[in-house]
Enzyme design. Structure first.
Site, mmCIF file in Angstrom:
data_model
loop_
_atom_site.group_PDB
_atom_site.id
_atom_site.type_symbol
_atom_site.label_atom_id
_atom_site.label_comp_id
_atom_site.label_asym_id
_atom_site.label_seq_id
_atom_site.Cartn_x
_atom_site.Cartn_y
_atom_site.Cartn_z
ATOM 1 N N SER A 1 0.792 -1.235 0.000
ATOM 2 C CA SER A 1 0.000 0.000 0.000
ATOM 3 C C SER A 1 0.824 1.286 0.000
ATOM 4 O O SER A 1 0.267 2.372 -0.117
ATOM 5 C CB SER A 1 -0.951 0.015 1.202
ATOM 6 N N LYS B 1 0.262 3.911 -2.612
ATOM 7 C CA LYS B 1 -0.731 4.991 -2.519
ATOM 8 C C LYS B 1 -0.094 6.369 -2.356
ATOM 9 O O LYS B 1 -0.775 7.384 -2.504
ATOM 10 C CB LYS B 1 -1.693 4.705 -1.358
ATOM 11 N N SER C 1 -5.753 3.389 4.604
ATOM 12 C CA SER C 1 -5.245 2.746 3.399
ATOM 13 C C SER C 1 -6.360 2.145 2.551
ATOM 14 O O SER C 1 -6.258 1.021 2.050
ATOM 15 C CB SER C 1 -4.238 1.647 3.792
#
Length: 469
Positions: free
Chosen positions: A144, A147, A204
């Site tokens: 993640s 991101k 997230s």
């Protein structure tokens, strides 16, 4: 009785002749004055039309020139007297001389640190200097932490005026179908863009990532293309994105060094600090009439555990292991610590904190200039306005080892001739940085505002006014 007197008649005639001579002299003088006036106007016209063969600045009153020069010299004196830290590309005592946009990120470890991670990088945000690198160029799955780029593109779109944080974004079937970390939004519901950004930052949220991508680019595929294009612009040479959220997929990779680069860019957007540093929040999710309160708890424990922590993004998958791009600010210094492939969540936070501790204990950063800070007036030849501020084109931070601030000075070099038209942001000089009187870096000095070409009428009025004064 009239008496003829020859001598008196001669005197009268002589006086008449004298008067006629004087009149002739006056007439001749007036003629010369008239000719001079006509020639002066003609020459002024030639000067204006010809673009100032003599030069506009040569007829600017001395008092104006002296005032401008005095102001510039005063600012130069102040600039030279400021003691700061080292250059963007050079740090004394063991740090890498690595440009932040370079893909070259060989191992850097002057302190003998051992980090329990597959890869790790410590970078100074202000200068982009790599202070520590362990397998920093290795291509690894980022989970993640992907991101960071998703949020960066969104913030840059906001800066361009393409979108606003208050825009309502509709959740699509595709975005609602994302697995993993999410906010459990339903297809058709709408949320402000800021709520989605908050969800990405704090929990997230994969569904929020897809919704943002679709809103900004029309489709996820186009958005991913934009992610890769931006990565290339930033010099992220070991990165290839396939999705917006880091869910496991083939050929999706980046490096600790590249993550540090994009993290440096993202942390510069001050609004993100509101989301990165918030520990808990709530928001309503679901379709109208079926809404429920969804709790947001920040996945980045560094925010609670480390003094000065202000970001950025966690990540975890079985393939990637535990990952983190962590940031912290103390005084004027902001550092990014990236760890990839840690064996546990506890380890990733501990190792990031270890890197940050090393950076803050070993280095100093002092702000040399803020973006937009004035550094003297500059004359724009045949411009309107004629004088504008020359300002720093970017935030300038200089990095040195502890105790070495006093060795660094800087001065301003303005371009000698700047001709109109000039656009806001055009380069008009340099801020030159010295360490021990040796030049170590140059930074752009730019125009604070536009200066268009002055009209003939404006130039004529300016010249006449200056001649009269």
């Amino acid at each position: 009785m009239n008496i003829f007197n020859r001598s008196s008649d001669k005197r009268r005639v002589g006086k008449r002749i004298d008067r006629l001579k004087k009149r002739a002299i006056v007439a001749k003088t007036m003629h010369k004055v008239t000719v001079i006036r006509v020639m002066s106007i003609f020459m002024i016209g030639l000067l204006v039309i010809g673009g100032g063969a003599v030069g506009i600045s040569s007829i600017i009153p001395d008092n104006l020139n002296k005032a401008a020069d005095t102001k510039d010299n005063e600012m130069m004196s102040v600039d030279k007297a400021v003691n700061t830290s080292a250059s963007q590309s050079t740090v004394t005592g063991g740090a890498a001389t690595v440009n932040p946009k370079s893909g070259d990120s060989g191992d850097v470890n002057s302190a003998g640190l051992v980090v329990d991670a597959k890869a790790a990088v410590l970078m100074d945000v202000g200068s982009g200097t790599v202070l520590f690198s362990q397998n920093g160029a290795d291509r690894l799955p980022p989970a993640s932490v992907t991101k960071v780029m998703t949020m960066l593109l969104a913030m840059e779109a906001i800066d361009r005026g393409q979108v606003k944080l208050t825009d309502m974004v509709t959740i699509s079937e595709k975005s609602a179908s994302m697995g993993g970390s999410q906010m459990y939004m339903e297809p058709g519901e709408q949320h402000p863009l800021e709520d989605l950004m908050k969800g990405i930052s704090m929990v997230s949220a994969n569904d929020a990532c897809v919704a943002v991508a679709e809103y900004l680019s029309g489709s996820v595929d186009i958005f991913v293309e934009n992610m890769n294009a931006r990565a290339k612009e930033l010099g992220m040479e070991n990165t290839h994105f396939v999705n917006t959220n880091g869910l496991p997929v083939a050929d999706h990779y980046t490096s600790a060094h590249d993550i540090a680069i994009m993290s440096c860019e993202l942390i510069k957007h001050k609004k993100t600090h509101d989301w990165f540093t918030k520990w808990q929040d709530t928001m309503l999710v679901g379709l109208p009439g079926k809404q429920t309160e969804f709790g947001l708890t920040n996945t980045n424990r560094l925010i609670k555990q480390y003094t000065g922590a202000n970001g950025i993004k966690t990540g975890f998958t079985q393939e990637a292991g535990y990952c983190l791009s962590g940031s912290a600010t103390r005084d004027d210094m902001t550092l990014i610590a990236v760890v990839l492939g840690c064996p546990s969540s506890k380890v990733r936070f501990a190792e990031a904190a270890k890197l940050l501790d090393y950076g803050f204990a070993t280095y100093d950063t002092v702000k040399l200039a803020d973006k937009g800070e004035p550094h003297g007036l500059i004359e724009i030849e045949k411009g309107e306005p004629n004088y504008i501020n020359a300002v720093a084109g970017e935030d300038i931070s200089i990095l040195v080892k502890k105790g070495e601030k006093d060795a660094v000075t800087f001065e301003v070099e303005q371009d000698k001739k700047v001709k109109a038209p000039v656009k806001k942001g055009d380069k008009v000089g340099d801020i030159v940085v010295y360490q021990n009187k040796k030049e170590i870096g140059r930074y752009p000095l730019v125009a604070e505002e536009n200066s268009k070409k002055a009209s003939l009428v404006q130039l004529y009025k300016r010249l006449v006014k200056n001649m009269v004064e």
